[in-house]
Design a protein around this motif. Structure first.
Motif, short mmCIF file in Angstrom:
data_model
loop_
_atom_site.label_atom_id
_atom_site.label_comp_id
_atom_site.label_asym_id
_atom_site.label_seq_id
_atom_site.Cartn_x
_atom_site.Cartn_y
_atom_site.Cartn_z
N THR A 189 -10.99 -7.16 3.42
CA THR A 189 -9.68 -7.14 2.35
C THR A 189 -8.90 -7.86 1.67
O THR A 189 -8.05 -8.27 0.94
N GLN A 204 -15.46 -4.79 -5.05
CA GLN A 204 -14.29 -3.76 -3.80
C GLN A 204 -15.19 -2.86 -4.22
O GLN A 204 -15.00 -1.89 -2.12
N LEU A 262 -6.79 -6.36 -4.13
CA LEU A 262 -6.43 -5.12 -3.06
C LEU A 262 -6.44 -5.28 -2.19
O LEU A 262 -4.85 -4.61 -1.54
N GLY A 263 -6.13 -6.12 -1.29
CA GLY A 263 -5.66 -7.04 0.11
C GLY A 263 -4.16 -6.53 -0.99
O GLY A 263 -3.28 -6.04 0.10
#
Length: 367
Positions: A331, A206, A159-160
């Motif tokens: 993240t 997440q 995701l980061g």
């Protein structure tokens, strides 16, 4: 020989080289002190090797014409997509994420290289189609250029890095001649997409990280443990820190990922509030210098490239530090030049090399 050395030195932007060199030296120092808790100094020696490789990359890119780099980006982009697809099926899986290609001597992380490839691709597109960005068709084309790699990276899942890629896209879009009305509409669409992602796109872990960010005490021994330990490490450094290699949270391994995601917490515990402010100040100086190079670039391509690299640094530095002090969810975004990792460090040096070339060409044009 002296003339050749002098010409080589003129290639570099002095302030940019000085500040980035200080940050790299700080990163290597932190790698060394963090490694003291381990039986060997393997992590430090590997990071030193990555730093040497990155320095060579920076030197080569500083002399490599950024226009040529932009021209070959179409092929580079295709290769990147192939690597991102490959890593989904054959990548090395670590802690549930397939992000690395095992080359034996090196763990290649295509998501890191995606950041710079997208910057170059977007910069070239904005340069070639300048003045046409206010057509929705063209806005969507730029979104696809960034969105396809970002989507593949998100599936890994990472995701980061996908957030970094999209943040860079939006940043470059902001410095283009796009109308404010379209920016406002894009922000509304982004908010809608974030809501849909929350419901249908994010993995359970997440979503849990975001919930823990809002309420750190929700799972103090599970997902909330990392964040709590990072905040404790930052606070225990107090004004001047415990001293290099003397941080209790990092040396006793209470702080997870102390060499990567939470390297700033490690630094804050060892060098304290004053030392942390110095680190932040160096990052501010680095980004201000990149902005200065962007404003003085000889053409729009150089301008977009420098601004893209500025947004790359700005987003990663801001989110990583905020994550370490509890102001942003965890993240997995690295801190440039400080966090451990070969792919991240080499890509950072590559980006800095491009900025050096932009600076050199703008000075060569004036003189």
């Amino acid at each position: 020989m002296k003339l050749s050395t002098l010409n080589l030195l003129r290639t570099f932007d002095g302030p940019l080289l000085l500040v980035s060199g200080l940050l790299l030296a700080a990163g290597l120092t932190l790698m060394y002190t963090s490694s003291l808790a381990n039986p060997t100094l393997t992590i430090f020696w590997r990071q030193l090797l990555f730093a040497c490789a990155g320095s060579v990359v920076l030197l080569l890119m500083a002399r490599y014409n950024y226009h040529t780099l932009a021209k070959i980006n179409r092929g580079t982009y295709v290769v990147l997509i192939l690597f991102l697809v490959f890593v989904l099926f054959f990548g090395r899986n670590i802690r549930g994420s397939a992000r690395w290609i095992d080359l034996g001597f090196f763990q290649l992380q295509p998501a890191e290289f995606a950041k710079i490839v997208v910057i170059v691709g977007l910069s070239r597109w904005f340069y070639l189609f300048r003045g046409q960005i206010n057509a929705w068709k063209n806005v969507l084309i730029t979104l696809l250029l960034a969105g396809i790699p970002a989507g593949l990276v998100l599936v890994e899942p990472d995701l980061g890095s996908s957030m970094v890629i999209l943040a860079v896209w939006f940043g470059i879009l902001l410095v283009s001649p796009i109308s404010k009305k379209r920016v406002f509409i894009l922000i509304l669409c982004g908010m809608l997409a974030a809501g849909l992602a929350w419901q249908f796109g994010l993995h359970d872990y997440q979503r849990t990280r975001l919930e823990i960010f809002l309420n750190p005490g929700l799972d103090p021994r599970g997902e909330g443990y990392n964040l709590r330990q990072a905040i404790i490490a930052v606070g225990s450094g107090q004004l001047l820190g415990r001293g290099l290699g003397k941080g209790l949270q990092s040396q006793l391994r209470f702080l997870p990922e102390r060499q990567t995601d939470f390297i700033f917490a490690t630094a804050a515990e060892e060098i304290g509030f004053v030392g942390s402010c110095v680190l932040v100040g160096l990052y501010v100086l680095l980004m201000l210098r990149i902005l200065a190079v962007a404003r003085k670039a000889r053409d729009e391509l150089g301008r977009y490239l420098a601004f893209g690299i500025f947004f790359l640094f700005f987003f990663q530095v801001t989110v990583n530090i905020a994550m370490n002090i509890g102001l942003a969810p965890v993240t997995g975004i690295p801190l440039p030049l400080l966090s451990y990792g070969g792919s991240s460090l080499i890509v950072t040096c590559l980006a800095l090399g491009i900025v050096h070339n932009i600076s050199w060409q703008s000075r060569a044009l004036r003189f």
